[in-house]
Design a protein around this motif. Sequence first.
Motif, short mmCIF file in Angstrom:
data_model
loop_
_atom_site.label_atom_id
_atom_site.label_comp_id
_atom_site.label_asym_id
_atom_site.label_seq_id
_atom_site.Cartn_x
_atom_site.Cartn_y
_atom_site.Cartn_z
N ASP A 330 0.83 -1.21 0.00
CA ASP A 330 0.00 0.00 0.00
C ASP A 330 0.86 1.26 0.00
N VAL A 331 1.49 1.56 1.13
CA VAL A 331 2.20 2.84 1.27
C VAL A 331 3.41 2.92 0.36
N CYS A 332 4.19 1.83 0.28
CA CYS A 332 5.45 1.86 -0.47
C CYS A 332 5.25 2.14 -1.95
N VAL A 333 4.08 1.83 -2.49
CA VAL A 333 3.87 2.01 -3.93
C VAL A 333 3.01 3.23 -4.25
N LYS A 334 2.77 4.09 -3.27
CA LYS A 334 2.04 5.32 -3.56
C LYS A 334 2.90 6.22 -4.44
N PRO A 335 2.33 6.85 -5.45
CA PRO A 335 3.12 7.71 -6.34
C PRO A 335 3.90 8.79 -5.60
N SER A 336 3.29 9.38 -4.57
CA SER A 336 3.98 10.45 -3.84
C SER A 336 5.24 9.93 -3.15
N VAL A 337 5.19 8.69 -2.65
CA VAL A 337 6.36 8.09 -1.99
C VAL A 337 7.40 7.67 -3.02
N LEU A 338 6.97 7.01 -4.09
CA LEU A 338 7.90 6.55 -5.11
C LEU A 338 8.65 7.71 -5.76
N GLU A 339 7.94 8.80 -5.98
CA GLU A 339 8.60 9.96 -6.60
C GLU A 339 9.60 10.57 -5.64
N ALA A 340 9.27 10.68 -4.36
CA ALA A 340 10.22 11.22 -3.38
C ALA A 340 11.45 10.32 -3.29
N GLU A 341 11.25 9.01 -3.27
CA GLU A 341 12.37 8.06 -3.19
C GLU A 341 13.27 8.20 -4.41
N ALA A 342 12.69 8.23 -5.62
CA ALA A 342 13.49 8.31 -6.85
C ALA A 342 14.28 9.62 -6.92
N LEU A 343 13.64 10.72 -6.54
CA LEU A 343 14.34 12.00 -6.61
C LEU A 343 15.42 12.13 -5.54
N LEU A 344 15.19 11.56 -4.36
CA LEU A 344 16.24 11.56 -3.34
C LEU A 344 17.44 10.76 -3.80
N GLN A 345 17.20 9.62 -4.46
CA GLN A 345 18.30 8.83 -5.00
C GLN A 345 19.08 9.63 -6.04
N SER A 346 18.37 10.33 -6.89
CA SER A 346 19.03 11.16 -7.90
C SER A 346 19.81 12.29 -7.26
N LEU A 347 19.23 12.91 -6.25
CA LEU A 347 19.86 14.04 -5.58
C LEU A 347 21.12 13.64 -4.83
N LEU A 348 21.09 12.45 -4.20
CA LEU A 348 22.18 12.05 -3.31
C LEU A 348 23.22 11.15 -3.96
N GLY A 349 22.95 10.64 -5.18
CA GLY A 349 23.98 9.88 -5.88
C GLY A 349 23.67 8.41 -6.10
N GLY A 350 22.45 7.98 -5.87
CA GLY A 350 22.12 6.59 -6.16
C GLY A 350 21.23 5.96 -5.11
N ALA A 351 20.76 4.75 -5.45
CA ALA A 351 19.82 4.05 -4.58
C ALA A 351 20.43 3.67 -3.25
N ARG A 352 21.75 3.48 -3.19
CA ARG A 352 22.35 3.02 -1.93
C ARG A 352 22.38 4.10 -0.85
N PHE A 353 22.01 5.33 -1.20
CA PHE A 353 22.02 6.41 -0.22
C PHE A 353 20.65 6.66 0.41
N VAL A 354 19.64 5.92 -0.03
CA VAL A 354 18.27 6.10 0.49
C VAL A 354 17.73 4.72 0.86
N ARG A 355 17.24 4.60 2.07
CA ARG A 355 16.66 3.33 2.51
C ARG A 355 15.19 3.52 2.86
#
Length: 532
Positions: A330-355
Motif C-alpha cells: 500500500d504505502v510503499c507504492v504510492k506515487p507520492s512516496v515513489l517519486e520522493a524516493e526516486a528524486l532523493l536517490q538522484s539528488l544524493l547519488g544513487g539508490a544506496r544512499f536512500v533506505r
Amino acid sequence: MMGPLEAELGRRADAMDPRQLLMVADLWRCLRRVVPKFLERLYCSAEGWRWSNLGPAELVQLVYVMGEGRTSTPSLLLVLGPQLLRHLNQLTPEEVGVLCLGLFKSQSSLSLHDVTQLVGRACAVLPQMSDYGLVNVLKLLRFSHLDHQRFLKAIGKEVPKRAPHMGVQGLMHVALACSALHFRDDGLLRALADRLPALALQCRSKDAAKLLWAFGTVGFPSSQAPRLYPSLEEAMRERADEFRRYPEHLLTGLLGLAFAGIFPRDLLALALSPESVELAVSSPHLELKKDLFTLDATVGLEVPDWAGPRVQEGLAQEVTAQLWSFVQQDVCVKPSVLEAEALLQSLLGGARFVRKHMILPHTRSIDLEVHLDPSGDPIPLCSEDNLQGQAESATKRSHLAITEDLLAQLTKITVDPSTKQPDSPPAHSTPPTITSDEPFPSEVNLTEGLLGSPLPQPTEGVQRLAVQVTNRNQFCYHSNHMLGLHTLKRRQLALLGYRVVELYYWEWFRLLKRSRSERLTYLHSKIFEDLD
C-alpha cells in the motif's frame, strides 16, 4: 409460548398492512426477543409498499426497527433513500435523530448524497434538537466518514452551550466523533474537558478509554485542561476489574494517553502483564496485537527506566512482519512516496544512499532514511549486493511506472490557499487486518530500543534523517495539527537521534504537478537546510 406466537405471526405477515407489520416488529423489540425471520419478512414487504400512501412516521418507525434489529438489506436501502428525500422537510428534530440512530445501529450505508441531505436537515433544526438527537447525528457522521462542514461548524457553537448539562456518554460520543472525523475545534474540546472531571467517576471503562483516545488522537494538550487526563486515568483505575472482560478498553485508553506523552506506570504494568497479554491475543473477536505492540514499543522508548513487564519478542516480530507486508503493498507504492524516493536517490547519488523501510514499525508507517557525514555528504546505507537483492524482490511485485502524466492524474486536488489544505474531504479508512504465515522478513529491522536494549547513539557528527511523505489522513481536518499516532512517531524519532524532514502533502502534492527541477530544488532545501 413465544416460539409458537412468533411462528404464527410469521405465517400471517403477508396478510398484514404496513402499520400492522411495524407494530408487531416494535412489540417484539419491547419484549426483547430477536426475531430475524419476521424482520426479513418485514423488509421484503417494505420493498413493495405503496409509499405514496404512507407518511414520515412509517419511514421513521421502519428505520428505528432496523436499528434495534441491527439488520437491513441492500435492496431495502434503495427504497429508503428516495422516501427519505421525499419527507425530508417534514421531519421533526427528534425524527431526524431517530433516523440517524437507526441507520448507524443497522450499519446501513445510504448514498453519500442522501446522508448529506439528512445531516443538512439536522443543521436546520439543530437548536431545537435534544442532546440525544445531536449525538445520534454524530454517530451517523462517524459511521459514514462524512465531514459535513456546516454541521461541524454548527456543533462548534452548539456543544459548548450544552456541555455543562450533558451526561458522560453524550460527551464521550461527541469526543469520539471528533476523533473519528479528525475534527479539532479547541473551543468545543475545552467545553468537554471542563465538564468531564466532575463526571469522570461515573464513566464506564469504555467511556474513559474512548475519551482518552479521542483527546489524544486530535492532540488536545493537557495544558488547556490540567484536570482532564488525571481524572480519566483515575476512572480507569476505578474500573480496572472490567478490563478482564474488555481488554481492548485498557489498550485504547493507554494509547490515547501515550499520544499525549502520559505514561501511568500502574496501568501500563497491568496492560503488559502476562495475564493481560494472553487475554488480549487470545480474544477470538478482536485484533489487539498491533495495539499491544505499539504500546509496548512506546514504553521501551519513552520510559527508559521501565522495569515492569514487556511483551515477548515473538509477538513484536509477528506484528512487524504483518505491518511490513501491508505497507509494501500500500504505502510503499504510492506515487507520492515513489517519486520522493526516486528524486532523493538522484539528488544524493544513487539508490544506496536512500533506505525505504520502517524505522519504528510500531508506528505503522514507512520512512525514507538518509545519512549525512559532518561535511554534509551522503553516506551509503546499502551495499550493492543488498540493492540487487531488493531489486529482484521488487520485480516479483506489481510495478507502477511513475510518469509526469500519471502524477498529474493522481494528484487532481484543489487547494484552499487560506488553509494550505486540499478541499477534498479526508478518507478516514482503517487498514485491513493483515495475516501472514511468512517468516519474519530479513529486510525489516526492529529498531534498537524497541525490545528493551539501550537507545542507539548516532555516530559522532553524522546526521540521520527520517524523511516523511505525509498525507491528509495524518492531520486534523483543515488543519496542520498532526494526529496523535504521528505526533508520537515524530517524538520518538527525535529520541532516537533522527532529524525529521517533513514533505507536507499540501506542499509536495502540488509539486508533483510541476517540473522535476522544482521538485529537486525543494528536496535539496529540505535535506540540506541545516547545513547552509
